[in-house]
Design a protein around this motif. Structure first.
Motif, mmCIF file in Angstrom:
data_model
loop_
_atom_site.group_PDB
_atom_site.id
_atom_site.type_symbol
_atom_site.label_atom_id
_atom_site.label_comp_id
_atom_site.label_asym_id
_atom_site.label_seq_id
_atom_site.Cartn_x
_atom_site.Cartn_y
_atom_site.Cartn_z
ATOM 1 N N PHE A 122 -1.746 -1.455 -15.125
ATOM 2 C CA PHE A 122 -1.786 -0.733 -13.854
ATOM 3 C C PHE A 122 -1.966 -1.692 -12.675
ATOM 4 C CE2 PHE A 122 -2.883 2.835 -16.733
ATOM 5 C CZ PHE A 122 -1.835 3.669 -16.375
ATOM 6 N N LEU A 123 -2.680 -2.792 -12.884
ATOM 7 C CA LEU A 123 -2.778 -3.801 -11.834
ATOM 8 C C LEU A 123 -1.429 -4.475 -11.597
ATOM 9 C CD1 LEU A 123 -6.211 -5.470 -12.716
ATOM 10 C CD2 LEU A 123 -5.686 -4.048 -10.717
ATOM 11 N N GLU A 124 -0.706 -4.760 -12.697
ATOM 12 C CA GLU A 124 0.625 -5.360 -12.557
ATOM 13 C C GLU A 124 1.604 -4.382 -11.914
ATOM 14 O OE1 GLU A 124 1.640 -6.620 -16.471
ATOM 15 O OE2 GLU A 124 0.529 -8.527 -16.298
ATOM 16 N N SER A 125 1.450 -3.101 -12.208
ATOM 17 C CA SER A 125 2.299 -2.091 -11.580
ATOM 18 C C SER A 125 2.050 -2.039 -10.074
ATOM 19 C CB SER A 125 2.036 -0.709 -12.200
ATOM 20 O OG SER A 125 2.381 -0.704 -13.549
ATOM 21 N N TRP A 126 0.793 -2.190 -9.689
ATOM 22 C CA TRP A 126 0.477 -2.234 -8.264
ATOM 23 C C TRP A 126 1.098 -3.466 -7.613
ATOM 24 C CZ3 TRP A 126 -0.873 0.638 -4.397
ATOM 25 C CH2 TRP A 126 -1.378 0.069 -3.235
ATOM 26 N N ALA A 127 1.059 -4.609 -8.344
ATOM 27 C CA ALA A 127 1.690 -5.824 -7.824
ATOM 28 C C ALA A 127 3.199 -5.638 -7.706
ATOM 29 C CB ALA A 127 1.372 -7.014 -8.734
ATOM 30 N N PRO A 155 4.094 4.633 -17.527
ATOM 31 C CA PRO A 155 2.746 4.999 -17.049
ATOM 32 C C PRO A 155 2.050 5.989 -17.983
ATOM 33 C CG PRO A 155 4.293 4.991 -15.226
ATOM 34 C CD PRO A 155 5.106 4.820 -16.480
ATOM 35 N N GLU A 179 7.236 -7.867 -9.393
ATOM 36 C CA GLU A 179 7.464 -7.239 -10.690
ATOM 37 C C GLU A 179 7.402 -8.250 -11.830
ATOM 38 O OE1 GLU A 179 10.650 -4.172 -12.813
ATOM 39 O OE2 GLU A 179 10.927 -4.838 -10.751
ATOM 40 N N TYR A 194 4.720 -2.836 -7.180
ATOM 41 C CA TYR A 194 4.902 -1.971 -6.013
ATOM 42 C C TYR A 194 4.905 -2.793 -4.729
ATOM 43 C CZ TYR A 194 3.876 1.665 -2.565
ATOM 44 O OH TYR A 194 3.915 2.488 -1.472
ATOM 45 N N LYS A 195 4.162 -3.913 -4.768
ATOM 46 C CA LYS A 195 4.128 -4.811 -3.623
ATOM 47 C C LYS A 195 5.239 -5.854 -3.661
ATOM 48 C CE LYS A 195 0.363 -3.178 -1.679
ATOM 49 N NZ LYS A 195 0.378 -2.597 -0.322
#
Length: 258
Positions: free
Chosen positions: A116-121, A234, A127, A123-124
């Motif tokens: 989930f932290l990598e998914s947030w990254a 997810p 990937e 999103y920024k």
């Protein structure tokens, strides 16, 4: 017990949850199944009742996912998984299942939070690329999956820790998972028979619950076909987080008497 309504009040939802998992909706449902059934019967008996049901579920799931597989993943993980089952059988009287639950739960929580932290990254705009097949890592996580599957019916999280970073498409992921655990469950029949757990009483209870197992497995397989990767992954990592939390709680409660 075949006519005890209290047993079926617990056993039917337990089997339905495991069937949805076998159909492809994630390992967390499977982890809930055996502890739930253990409210009605002793834990080892619950595991023994589930094993024949799992074999039938595996047969249905293998047919449903017969066109989807990733052979390289199975080659990387299965040798270690067989060794893990053997170690589970050999050390079943020495190693606490609660200790294994606690370790696997902690690893699973860290693993899912990392996603989930990598998914947030991502999103920024940062990937992460799909991981490559790694035979050493595959053997390690495969052996943990085999061991945990034998001692605690908790092989899903180690499998997911290795496979989810490969970012297979959902259908391939589910077909590979189905084959992997079908093979493990078939192998586990030998030590369960040797331990005397597959007796006439437990097999009769397994047979009585089979219709629920078949319907729920087909329902799970049907639902997965409608999930896009953006939803599937997810959901799967969320299931790992739930499973890890459940394993951690069960292991902590068993070891420390909470």
């Amino acid at each position: 017990m075949l006519t005890d309504p209290n047993f079926y009040a617990v056993a039917i939802p337990a089997v339905a949850l495991v069937g949805l998992s076998k159909g492809g909706l994630g390992g967390a449902f499977a982890l809930i199944g055996v502890p739930l059934l253990a409210f009605a019967v002793p834990p080892m008996q619950a595991a023994a009742i589930f094993l024949p049901i799992l074999l039938v579920m595996d047969a249905v799931a293998l047919w449903a996912w017969r066109h989807h597989n990733n052979r390289a993943t199975l080659v990387a993980m299965l040798p270690g998984a067989v060794i893990g089952i053997g170690l589970g059988w050999a050390t079943s009287t020495y190693v606490s299942a609660d200790a294994m639950r606690l370790v696997l739960g902690g690893i699973s929580i860290v693993f899912s939070l990392k996603y989930f932290l990598e998914s947030w990254a991502a999103y920024k705009g940062q990937e992460t690329a799909p991981a490559a097949q790694r035979p050493v890592a595959g053997s390690f996580w495969g052996s943990l999956a085999g061991y945990a599957s034998f001692v605690a019916h908790a092989g899903g999280p180690p499998f997911q820790i290795y496979v989810l970073p490969l970012k297979l498409d959902p259908l391939t992921y589910t077909g590979t998972s189905t084959r992997f655990f079908a093979i493990l469950n078939a192998i586990k029949v030998i030590p369960y028979f040797a331990l005397g757990e597959l007796d006439a009483t437990n097999l009769s209870l397994s047979a009585a619950l089979l219709p629920i197992a078949l319907v729920s497995t087909l329902a799970g397989a049907r639902l997965v076909h409608y999930l896009r990767p953006a939803i599937f992954y997810p959901l799967m990592y969320g299931m790992v987080l739930i499973a890890g939390s459940k394993l951690t709680w069960d292991g902590t409660r068993g070891l420390f008497g909470i």
